[in-house]
Design an enzyme around this catalytic site. Sequence first.
Site, mmCIF file in Angstrom:
data_model
loop_
_atom_site.group_PDB
_atom_site.id
_atom_site.type_symbol
_atom_site.label_atom_id
_atom_site.label_comp_id
_atom_site.label_asym_id
_atom_site.label_seq_id
_atom_site.Cartn_x
_atom_site.Cartn_y
_atom_site.Cartn_z
ATOM 1 N N CYS A 4 23.975 19.886 19.825
ATOM 2 C CA CYS A 4 23.559 18.565 20.316
ATOM 3 C C CYS A 4 23.613 17.503 19.221
ATOM 4 O O CYS A 4 23.723 16.316 19.508
ATOM 5 C CB CYS A 4 22.158 18.620 20.923
ATOM 6 S SG CYS A 4 20.844 18.900 19.713
ATOM 7 N N CYS A 44 22.561 27.573 17.830
ATOM 8 C CA CYS A 44 22.815 26.120 17.864
ATOM 9 C C CYS A 44 23.637 25.776 19.112
ATOM 10 O O CYS A 44 24.628 26.430 19.400
ATOM 11 C CB CYS A 44 23.575 25.698 16.611
ATOM 12 S SG CYS A 44 24.066 23.957 16.626
ATOM 13 N N CYS A 57 19.681 17.031 15.014
ATOM 14 C CA CYS A 57 19.285 17.208 13.614
ATOM 15 C C CYS A 57 20.107 16.269 12.740
ATOM 16 O O CYS A 57 19.586 15.642 11.820
ATOM 17 C CB CYS A 57 19.452 18.668 13.185
ATOM 18 S SG CYS A 57 21.126 19.318 13.398
ATOM 19 N N CYS A 61 -19.300 8.526 24.839
ATOM 20 C CA CYS A 61 -18.510 7.758 25.811
ATOM 21 C C CYS A 61 -18.256 6.347 25.291
ATOM 22 O O CYS A 61 -19.196 5.614 24.999
ATOM 23 C CB CYS A 61 -19.222 7.711 27.157
ATOM 24 S SG CYS A 61 -18.770 9.114 28.160
#
Lengths: 446, 434
Positions: B349, B346, B352, B138
């Site tokens: 968007c 795909c 990549c 802890c």
Amino acid sequence: MLCSMTELPPIYQDGISAGRLDEETLSDNFCDVHPPLDLHEAQVAADRCYFCYDAPCIQACPTSIDIPLFIRQIATGTPEAAAMTIFDSNILGGMCARVCPTETLCEEACVRELAEQKPVEIGALQRFATDKLMERPEHPYRRAASTGKSVAVVGAGPAGLAAAHRLAKHGHAVTLYESRPKSGGLNEYGIAAYKTVDGFAQEEFDWLLGIGGITVENGKALGSNVSLDGLQSEFDAVFLSIGLGGVNALGFEGESVLPAVDFIEDLRQADDLGKIAVGRRVVVIGGGMTAVDAAVQSKLLGAEDVTIVYRREQGKMAASEHEQNHAAASGVRIITNAAPLGIKGGGVEFAYTVSGDDGLHVSSETFVLPADQVLTAIGQTLTEDQVTALKLVRGKIAIDDLGRTSMAGVWAGGDCATGGDDLTVTAVAQGRDAAEDIHTSLMEGA
Amino acid sequence: MADLKSNFVGIESPNPFWLASAPPTDKEYNVRRAFDAGWGGVVWKTLGIDPAIVNVNGPRYGAIWSADRRLMGLNNIELITDRPLKTNLDEIARVKRDYPAHAMVVSLMVPCEEDAWREILPQVEDTGADGLELNFGCPHGMSERGMGSAVGQVPEYVEMVTAWCKEYSKLPVIVKLTPNITDIKQPARAAMKGGADAVSLINTINSITSVNLDEFSPEPMIDGRGAHGGYCGPAVKPIAMNMVAEIARTPELAGLPISGIGGVSTWRDAAEFMTLGAGNVQVCTAAMTYGFHIVQEMISGLSLWMDQKGMTDTSEIVGRAVPNLSDWKNLNLNYITKARINQDSCIGCGRCFASCEDTSHQAIAMDVDETGKRVFTVKDDECVACNLCINVCPVDQCITMERLDVGVIDERTGLPVEAEFADWTTHPNNPGAV
């Protein structure tokens, strides 16, 4: 066991009459069709955005709002910054969030529509952001220092308002002429009530004037108490956004026949929807957004049977699939491939049509739809005698990419001009872009 | 379905899923419910000497979230049990009596004095518990008092206390290690020298999860102030697995049993920890997030996966990936891959493209096909196979890495792919190449 009943409720009254539904039902029927997102809903919706590169949604937006950026700004807890991203591109972003056919624009292009048939709720998120900023008492933009130039903007619809705001922001003195008692154009008079509730059109107009430098003159119409010559001598530039003042008529008339735009306008301006008369059986002729808005609102006012009749096949209807579904879900029947012939008996006679390569053919097979009221929504027209000095193309003021008309010093945009899609958002884009060109022109050599 | 019964340092349990020493195992009520829900064992929340410690009376947790507010990381400033020792011991005895087949391990943290340990150990043994876990981990609160991670950070103390426990108790001793050190092997080695039966790791990581930007205070904020806490949850799993594996692959520590802890949330996480050398796993944050019922997914998932792999005993999983954990210098430089984008899956968007173009090797081309669809393709002459595109792609398996066959020309280097293994140790650019 069925009991005998002596008197039917008013909804079953033949003819055209007001008060078919009680106040509470009317109030429910005309509430916000897409209620605003709350904070949690907005965050969940915003989380779904992929922040695409050169995002397809931006390409699909006529005003090119940086949608991924504003959604990320919502997701990170700054809806006010998100609203500024929106307003920088589209000062009527609040109205567009409500009335844009997003399903055929940004949300259709959303990659998650392709991935899961569930686009990011761009329209709803745009409303969330713009509502947040518009709640604030102060206007978010400041005017540039005065340029000493003055511009007349004729018509206070979406194109005119967008142009006026952008011009005022650049420091020009704008006088906004509007023929009607209220400003806002289609936003105020021509869009279904359930899309823009609680007087939003006027609220947005008032907010927009907060920029300063815009003088509004209502009751001033081009061709009656304002002339293009006069404006040109009085102002450094003129922007025309006078809309389409006329409506196409059917080849026949009748007491029961009313342009759908007039019906919608009366409804929008009514203090009490219970006083708007509607037929027990309504036939709407046309296939666009106006036809849907008129038909759905007829139904919501208590019409028993409402039918949209369109002369071509369903795929040709200008109303989007989403709008058609909304009409169908509201209980409106849609009949396609039927052309109106005239009033017959207590209704309208139609002939079935067949679309061929060489045009539309009317068949000999006919039918009669009972109708207490006929609403026509077969297109609006430019009042050409207002602009006789300008070159027209296919009944609209010819403009180039910069919004310039055939006359030096006169620009135009919105429904009255070529190039738009009769959408609020395209009108805003044209108004904004013309304002930028006016600004560039006025500042040349300044 | 494979039988998941587990034997960890002689402690038997119906499955290898234990609840870690934490609030879920703080008292009889929770532990009974946990066993009823299907958990194989618990490590009872850490006991200390009387008088019991006190906790803050404000918030005890801070957090970070992923999209849709999934809890990714949790930190806490809660201390050990704040109930009297006898209360805990009585409850442990009752639960163990009623659940003899379940593992009952008791976590302990008392001052670093021999007498303190000598006094508490027999009392724990009297409960019928199956084992001991020494809380040397802890990192908050108790460490300020010379306990918890303050012990775990000094190998000599770890060894000394472990030895006391082995001397004064017959129970198996599991030493719980703190990750807040430079080299996890040092305390592990010390535990081994002290005679530990096993180590468990990781305990929580020193952390500040967020800062309140209105009050300018770390969260969780207690009356305008915050203290660092102990970090756990899915976000710490990679750190924990590396530490587990470091111990497992070190020859001199190789026989030391490990109880894996740190962000275990699903059966898959558990399997991964076990392949890296953990004999079982301990779970906390996932249970605190979703409740005890998640163990059923862990049971069914691990069992199904074992069936698919033809395994019949959980011991077959343990350490399966350890031989494949290598130093960087021994990775095959003649293993050449290129990214491949599946155009059917795909969604366009462009993430990549953005990541490659802006931040990597400019190895992805963006074009528009005749239908207007955006098409992204890999430029083999630029692709270094870094894998970033896969990691940012929102569609699983849309982008994959394809190995170039021997003899194929790598367009990036213009050289054919060599058949033989070749690593840095023999590379001509390595001044120390052999």
